[in-house]
Design a protein around this motif. Structure first.
Motif, PDB file in Angstrom:
ATOM      1  N   ALA A 236       0.817  -1.206   0.000  1.00 40.41           N
ATOM      2  CA  ALA A 236       0.000   0.000   0.000  1.00 40.41           C
ATOM      3  C   ALA A 236       0.853   1.258   0.000  1.00 40.41           C
ATOM      4  N   ASP A 237       2.008   1.200   0.688  1.00 43.13           N
ATOM      5  CA  ASP A 237       2.864   2.384   0.757  1.00 43.13           C
ATOM      6  C   ASP A 237       3.392   2.797  -0.614  1.00 43.13           C
ATOM      7  N   ALA A 238       3.442   1.839  -1.540  1.00 38.01           N
ATOM      8  CA  ALA A 238       3.931   2.166  -2.872  1.00 38.01           C
ATOM      9  C   ALA A 238       2.974   3.088  -3.613  1.00 38.01           C
ATOM     10  N   GLY A 264      11.068   9.504  10.405  1.00 37.95           N
ATOM     11  CA  GLY A 264       9.650   9.173  10.398  1.00 37.95           C
ATOM     12  C   GLY A 264       9.260   8.339   9.192  1.00 37.95           C
ATOM     13  N   ILE A 265       9.872   8.634   8.042  1.00 35.95           N
ATOM     14  CA  ILE A 265       9.611   7.853   6.835  1.00 35.95           C
ATOM     15  C   ILE A 265      10.078   6.409   7.037  1.00 35.95           C
ATOM     16  N   ARG A 266      11.246   6.238   7.657  1.00 32.29           N
ATOM     17  CA  ARG A 266      11.756   4.883   7.917  1.00 32.29           C
ATOM     18  C   ARG A 266      10.782   4.069   8.770  1.00 32.29           C
ATOM     19  N   THR A 267      10.110   4.735   9.699  1.00 31.91           N
ATOM     20  CA  THR A 267       9.200   4.043  10.609  1.00 31.91           C
ATOM     21  C   THR A 267       7.838   3.780   9.980  1.00 31.91           C
ATOM     22  N   LYS A 268       7.286   4.808   9.315  1.00 34.77           N
ATOM     23  CA  LYS A 268       5.901   4.713   8.846  1.00 34.77           C
ATOM     24  C   LYS A 268       5.757   4.332   7.383  1.00 34.77           C
ATOM     25  N   PHE A 269       6.739   4.645   6.560  1.00 36.34           N
ATOM     26  CA  PHE A 269       6.642   4.363   5.123  1.00 36.34           C
ATOM     27  C   PHE A 269       7.946   3.735   4.617  1.00 36.34           C
ATOM     28  N   PRO A 270       8.343   2.596   5.158  1.00 40.82           N
ATOM     29  CA  PRO A 270       9.646   2.013   4.789  1.00 40.82           C
ATOM     30  C   PRO A 270       9.760   1.652   3.316  1.00 40.82           C
ATOM     31  N   VAL A 271       8.622   1.364   2.655  1.00 40.50           N
ATOM     32  CA  VAL A 271       8.672   1.006   1.241  1.00 40.50           C
ATOM     33  C   VAL A 271       9.197   2.160   0.402  1.00 40.50           C
ATOM     34  N   LYS A 275      12.518   2.692  -3.012  1.00 40.18           N
ATOM     35  CA  LYS A 275      12.309   3.217  -4.358  1.00 40.18           C
ATOM     36  C   LYS A 275      13.268   4.351  -4.724  1.00 40.18           C
ATOM     37  N   THR A 276      14.179   4.702  -3.826  1.00 36.06           N
ATOM     38  CA  THR A 276      15.125   5.784  -4.113  1.00 36.06           C
ATOM     39  C   THR A 276      16.493   5.442  -3.553  1.00 36.06           C
ATOM     40  N   GLN A 277      17.528   5.851  -4.265  1.00 33.81           N
ATOM     41  CA  GLN A 277      18.902   5.659  -3.786  1.00 33.81           C
ATOM     42  C   GLN A 277      19.421   6.911  -3.084  1.00 33.81           C
TER      43      GLN A 277
END
Length: 308
Positions: A236-238, A264-271, A275-277
């Protein structure tokens, strides 16, 4: 709801079908039997569009409702059933060039239609199949019907999975064939569930689906179908953009900085990080875009606050 049509006995079709009395057609003792006026309405529709004596086929006639209706209307008819030794999935249909094939599938995993049959026939009962096998069989029979008939009507209901709180929907997962003329909602008036009392949050199913398809049937012709649904997992995060993710994280931060947002992104939206380097650069760029849009204000260099 009463809808009067040109014929007082069967009436015209509308996308809502209500038949409080099942009528004299078919064996009322046969569980899952449908009201004969449903087929009558379909036949009158075909007659109104120029098919004066529709040739009707029902390969799962069960309580013989279709046979009785066509006999009453003096129409050419062929019927078959598992109780007559017919395997609707694997056996050849009895003819081709039908004007209408009526398909009323077994109530999957609810009614045992073949308990009184020999063992080798019991194994052919569609209601005993697994769900995936059942849907594959339904789709196969739909397609086979379309290869033999100008119109195909499919009457199915949704089944509640016991103890799970959700349904299995045949019409959603089966193959759709040719062109859908209409998707009708049929009210159920005499379902077994009406005789029970339910506690809690259970939602009774009081409708069925009737779908009428116009096929591309012709000898040597081709047929278009809409393939049955396939189950596959999605992340879903994708489907959440970077802007949405950063907005969501920023709302819960006292100090909005690239580092705190990234954490916060690492915790809530790890996907999102997969998708980015360059996650640091992506966060900084997104913060700048949100500032330009007026969602954020820059307090000092590298520190933001929510706009009032």
């Amino acid at each position: 709801m009463q809808i009067k049509g040109l014929n007082e006995e069967f009436g015209d079709l509308t996308t809502l079908i209500s038949v409080p009395d099942r009528g004299p057609f078919g064996d009322s003792r046969y569980r899952g039997n449908y009201a004969g006026s449903v087929l009558g309405k379909l036949i009158f529709h075909l007659q109104k569009i120029g098919i004066k004596e529709p040739y009707v086929y029902d390969p799962m006639e069960g309580g013989k409702t279709s046979r009785d209706v066509c006999g009453y209307m003096n129409l050419p008819y062929v019927g078959a059933d598992i109780h007559a030794g017919f395997d609707v999935v694997n056996d050849d249909f009895h003819d081709t060039g039908f004007d209408l094939t009526m398909l009323h599938y077994p109530y999957w995993n609810m009614i045992d239609y073949a308990s009184d049959l020999p063992k080798h026939m019991q194994q052919l009962d569609m209601s005993r199949m697994s769900w995936k096998q059942f849907i594959a069989a339904v789709s196969h029979v739909n397609i086979k019907a379309a290869a033999h008939s100008r119109y195909v009507a499919v009457l199915v209901g949704d089944m509640v999975v016991k103890g799970k709180g959700y349904i299995r929907s045949i019409q959603r997962e089966m193959a759709w064939i040719g062109v859908p003329v209409r998707h009708f909602t049929k009210l159920q008036h005499n379902a077994m569930s009406f005789r029970k009392s339910y506690r809690g949050s259970f939602i009774p199913v009081v409708t069925e689906h009737l779908l009428l398809f116009k096929t591309d049937y012709r000898p040597g012709g081709q047929l278009w179908i809409l393939g049955s649904g396939q189950y596959h997992r999605i992340d879903a995060d994708a489907y959440v953009t970077w802007k949405t993710a950063v907005k969501h994280v920023a709302k819960d931060l006292h100090h909005i900085t690239p580092a705190s947002v990234l954490n916060g992104i690492r915790t809530k939206f790890p996907v999102k990080l997969q998708k980015t380097q360059t996650p640091d650069a992506t966060v900084r760029r997104t913060l700048q875009e949100l500032e330009a849009e007026g969602f954020l204000n820059r307090a000092v260099r590298g520190v933001y606050e929510l706009a009032s």
